[in-house]
Design a protein around this motif. Structure first.
Motif, PDB file in Angstrom:
ATOM      1  N   ILE A   6       9.383  45.594  -3.460  1.00 28.46           N
ATOM      2  CA  ILE A   6      10.835  45.554  -3.604  1.00 28.46           C
ATOM      3  C   ILE A   6      11.372  44.617  -2.532  1.00 28.46           C
ATOM      4  N   GLY A   7      12.386  43.846  -2.862  1.00 26.05           N
ATOM      5  CA  GLY A   7      13.021  42.994  -1.866  1.00 26.05           C
ATOM      6  C   GLY A   7      12.316  41.676  -1.618  1.00 26.05           C
ATOM      7  N   GLU A   8      11.376  41.303  -2.518  1.00 27.62           N
ATOM      8  CA  GLU A   8      10.638  40.055  -2.303  1.00 27.62           C
ATOM      9  C   GLU A   8      11.551  38.830  -2.380  1.00 27.62           C
ATOM     10  N   ASP A   9      12.587  38.896  -3.225  1.00 28.92           N
ATOM     11  CA  ASP A   9      13.501  37.760  -3.334  1.00 28.92           C
ATOM     12  C   ASP A   9      14.269  37.550  -2.029  1.00 28.92           C
ATOM     13  N   LEU A  10      14.833  38.637  -1.487  1.00 27.81           N
ATOM     14  CA  LEU A  10      15.587  38.519  -0.239  1.00 27.81           C
ATOM     15  C   LEU A  10      14.673  38.095   0.910  1.00 27.81           C
ATOM     16  N   HIS A  11      13.467  38.603   0.937  1.00 24.91           N
ATOM     17  CA  HIS A  11      12.481  38.211   1.954  1.00 24.91           C
ATOM     18  C   HIS A  11      12.301  36.687   1.944  1.00 24.91           C
ATOM     19  N   PHE A  12      12.137  36.128   0.748  1.00 27.46           N
ATOM     20  CA  PHE A  12      11.989  34.679   0.625  1.00 27.46           C
ATOM     21  C   PHE A  12      13.270  33.956   1.044  1.00 27.46           C
ATOM     22  N   PHE A  13      14.410  34.446   0.584  1.00 30.29           N
ATOM     23  CA  PHE A  13      15.671  33.775   0.872  1.00 30.29           C
ATOM     24  C   PHE A  13      15.942  33.717   2.375  1.00 30.29           C
ATOM     25  N   GLU A  23      19.522  36.423  -4.940  1.00 27.97           N
ATOM     26  CA  GLU A  23      19.575  36.293  -6.395  1.00 27.97           C
ATOM     27  C   GLU A  23      18.914  34.986  -6.809  1.00 27.97           C
ATOM     28  N   ILE A  24      17.744  35.116  -7.390  1.00 29.54           N
ATOM     29  CA  ILE A  24      16.877  33.971  -7.632  1.00 29.54           C
ATOM     30  C   ILE A  24      17.340  33.098  -8.793  1.00 29.54           C
ATOM     31  N   ARG A  25      18.166  33.644  -9.679  1.00 26.91           N
ATOM     32  CA  ARG A  25      18.500  32.950 -10.934  1.00 26.91           C
ATOM     33  C   ARG A  25      19.285  31.662 -10.732  1.00 26.91           C
ATOM     34  N   THR A  26      20.057  31.568  -9.663  1.00 26.30           N
ATOM     35  CA  THR A  26      20.859  30.355  -9.445  1.00 26.30           C
ATOM     36  C   THR A  26      20.287  29.475  -8.349  1.00 26.30           C
ATOM     37  N   LEU A  27      19.094  29.780  -7.870  1.00 27.64           N
ATOM     38  CA  LEU A  27      18.482  28.970  -6.816  1.00 27.64           C
ATOM     39  C   LEU A  27      17.792  27.742  -7.391  1.00 27.64           C
ATOM     40  N   SER A  28      18.113  26.590  -6.843  1.00 24.81           N
ATOM     41  CA  SER A  28      17.340  25.363  -7.067  1.00 24.81           C
ATOM     42  C   SER A  28      16.810  24.934  -5.708  1.00 24.81           C
ATOM     43  N   VAL A  29      15.500  24.740  -5.607  1.00 31.47           N
ATOM     44  CA  VAL A  29      14.888  24.425  -4.318  1.00 31.47           C
ATOM     45  C   VAL A  29      13.798  23.377  -4.518  1.00 31.47           C
ATOM     46  N   PRO A  30      13.703  22.400  -3.626  1.00 29.02           N
ATOM     47  CA  PRO A  30      12.604  21.446  -3.748  1.00 29.02           C
ATOM     48  C   PRO A  30      11.258  22.169  -3.670  1.00 29.02           C
ATOM     49  N   ARG A  31      10.322  21.727  -4.469  1.00 27.72           N
ATOM     50  CA  ARG A  31       8.994  22.352  -4.430  1.00 27.72           C
ATOM     51  C   ARG A  31       8.401  22.238  -3.031  1.00 27.72           C
ATOM     52  N   ALA A  32       8.619  21.111  -2.369  1.00 31.52           N
ATOM     53  CA  ALA A  32       8.083  20.931  -1.020  1.00 31.52           C
ATOM     54  C   ALA A  32       8.678  21.942  -0.039  1.00 31.52           C
ATOM     55  N   LYS A  33       9.974  22.239  -0.175  1.00 31.08           N
ATOM     56  CA  LYS A  33      10.611  23.223   0.699  1.00 31.08           C
ATOM     57  C   LYS A  33      10.071  24.618   0.418  1.00 31.08           C
ATOM     58  N   PHE A  34       9.883  24.944  -0.849  1.00 33.05           N
ATOM     59  CA  PHE A  34       9.312  26.241  -1.220  1.00 33.05           C
ATOM     60  C   PHE A  34       7.949  26.433  -0.554  1.00 33.05           C
ATOM     61  N   LEU A  35       7.112  25.414  -0.629  1.00 37.59           N
ATOM     62  CA  LEU A  35       5.774  25.509  -0.044  1.00 37.59           C
ATOM     63  C   LEU A  35       5.853  25.579   1.482  1.00 37.59           C
ATOM     64  N   GLU A  36       6.793  24.846   2.062  1.00 32.92           N
ATOM     65  CA  GLU A  36       6.988  24.902   3.514  1.00 32.92           C
ATOM     66  C   GLU A  36       7.339  26.312   3.978  1.00 32.92           C
ATOM     67  N   VAL A  37       8.205  26.969   3.228  1.00 23.61           N
ATOM     68  CA  VAL A  37       8.645  28.316   3.585  1.00 23.61           C
ATOM     69  C   VAL A  37       7.532  29.346   3.375  1.00 23.61           C
ATOM     70  N   GLY A  38       6.628  29.085   2.440  1.00 20.03           N
ATOM     71  CA  GLY A  38       5.505  29.984   2.231  1.00 20.03           C
ATOM     72  C   GLY A  38       5.566  30.828   0.977  1.00 20.03           C
ATOM     73  N   GLY A  39       6.529  30.563   0.114  1.00 20.21           N
ATOM     74  CA  GLY A  39       6.585  31.280  -1.154  1.00 20.21           C
ATOM     75  C   GLY A  39       7.020  32.721  -1.006  1.00 20.21           C
ATOM     76  N   PHE A  40       6.786  33.486  -2.078  1.00 20.73           N
ATOM     77  CA  PHE A  40       7.195  34.885  -2.108  1.00 20.73           C
ATOM     78  C   PHE A  40       6.128  35.769  -1.470  1.00 20.73           C
ATOM     79  N   PRO A  41       6.536  36.849  -0.807  1.00 21.75           N
ATOM     80  CA  PRO A  41       5.571  37.734  -0.143  1.00 21.75           C
ATOM     81  C   PRO A  41       4.851  38.622  -1.165  1.00 21.75           C
ATOM     82  N   VAL A  42       3.558  38.494  -1.281  1.00 25.39           N
ATOM     83  CA  VAL A  42       2.817  39.222  -2.316  1.00 25.39           C
ATOM     84  C   VAL A  42       2.664  40.702  -1.981  1.00 25.39           C
ATOM     85  N   ASP A  43       2.934  41.089  -0.728  1.00 22.41           N
ATOM     86  CA  ASP A  43       2.760  42.494  -0.349  1.00 22.41           C
ATOM     87  C   ASP A  43       4.065  43.285  -0.410  1.00 22.41           C
ATOM     88  N   CYS A  44       5.143  42.691  -0.894  1.00 19.48           N
ATOM     89  CA  CYS A  44       6.418  43.395  -1.047  1.00 19.48           C
ATOM     90  C   CYS A  44       6.617  43.782  -2.504  1.00 19.48           C
TER      91      CYS A  44
END
Length: 320
Positions: A193-200, A170-191
């Motif tokens: 459905i389920g792109e939020d859980l994929h990222f989480f 559930e993306i609405r309550t997530l706060s994440v450092p921009r650097a951590k987001f970039l480290e993880v690789g962001g959201f999967p553009v080829d999904c």
């Protein structure tokens, strides 16, 4: 010693939500702790979204692009974000007034946090309460039991296992450092459905220190006519595909993440099998659930398979 005040970039992707977009933007403008910037990225809307966005000139930064999907929209907005922390809001949902403040206060005390979450509620558009995640999920119940009187609940990898098994994305309550987001690789553009859980899941695997605020900080509005609800079989098929695409990365993930992932895959495949049975597709149901027996052999998974073979879905708790 407290850190400096965190600067939040709030990202709102929009596709044909002209009717609700203003409410979403207003909920960010009304925050008791103001955002550094609000980025509204319109993903090729064909309704009146542009005129709604233009009314907020001077209050939001607008990006317009051809339709590329919500993951691509969020990733593009993050690439141009100037804040050191990110928060996300869909164009048909709302933040509650202290959404940013509750996290900002904690971040100032512990600036090395990998991410923060909070309780969120789900409601119908007319305001009827449907559920609250932390209060009704196994991960949330674990946290509350360990912190019965606390407004802040610390999380470690063993809690991440439960969050993955519960499918918390559930993306609405997530706060994440921009650097951590970039480290993880962001959201999967080829999904689709389920792109939020994929990222989480990838975020949990790359994290060691996080927390959750017990207060409700966002509202997820459930629309009965949403695309996800119109075709439940296809929705579950795509969700299974999204989880399966993570398998190569999960092999090297910490053990709690791997265990939670296997459990979430079992539950999701079982849900897909139920959807097939309801659609009269018994053979597909059996084929859909068999991979779980290979990944997670045991009595519980065997009972899942036998239940589907008999054609009588048994009741399974979410995340179990």
């Amino acid at each position: 010693m407290k850190a400096s005040f965190p600067r939040f970039s709030v990202i709102i992707p929009n596709f044909n939500h002209a009717a609700s977009l203003a409410q979403a933007i207003d909920s960010v403008l009304a925050q008791s702790y103001p955002a550094e910037e609000i980025i509204v990225i319109d993903d090729g809307s064909t309704d009146d979204s542009r005129s709604v966005i233009e009314r907020y000139a001077g209050h939001v930064r607008a990006i317009f692009q051809d339709n590329a999907g919500v993951s691509a929209a969020r990733n593009r907005a993050v690439a141009s974000a100037e804040g050191d922390w990110l928060a996300f809001l869909d164009a048909d949902d709302v933040f509650l007034p202290d959404r940013l403040k509750q996290h900002a206060d904690w971040i100032r005390e512990e600036p090395d946090l990998d991410f923060l979450l909070a309780e969120q509620e789900s409601r119908t558009p007319d305001g009827r309460l449907l559920n609250r995640f932390l209060a009704e999920s196994s991960a949330g119940r674990m946290l509350i039991a360990e912190n019965p009187n606390a407004s802040r609940m610390r999380m470690t990898p063993r809690h991440f296992e439960a969050l993955v098994a519960d499918g918390f994305g559930e993306i609405r309550t997530l706060s994440v450092p921009r650097a951590k987001f970039l480290e993880v690789g962001g959201f999967p553009v080829d999904c689709r459905i389920g792109e939020d859980l994929h990222f989480f899941i990838r975020l949990y695997a790359a994290s060691s220190k996080a927390g959750a605020v017990r207060q409700v900080l966002a509202t997820y509005l459930i629309h009965e006519d949403s695309t996800l609800r119109k075709n439940p079989v296809r929705t579950m098929e795509l969700f299974v595909e999204a989880l399966d695409s993570l398998a190569p990365e999960i092999r090297d993930a910490p053990m709690p993440i791997r265990k939670g992932y296997v459990e979430k895959c079992r539950h999701t495949r079982l849900s897909l099998a139920y959807a097939y049975l309801r659609a009269g597709r018994r053979a597909d149901a059996i084929r859909g659930v068999l991979p779980s027996l290979i990944r997670q052999p045991g009595l519980r998974t065997l009972k899942d398979v036998l239940s589907i073979c008999r054609g009588f879905p048994r009741q399974v708790a979410h995340g179990r």
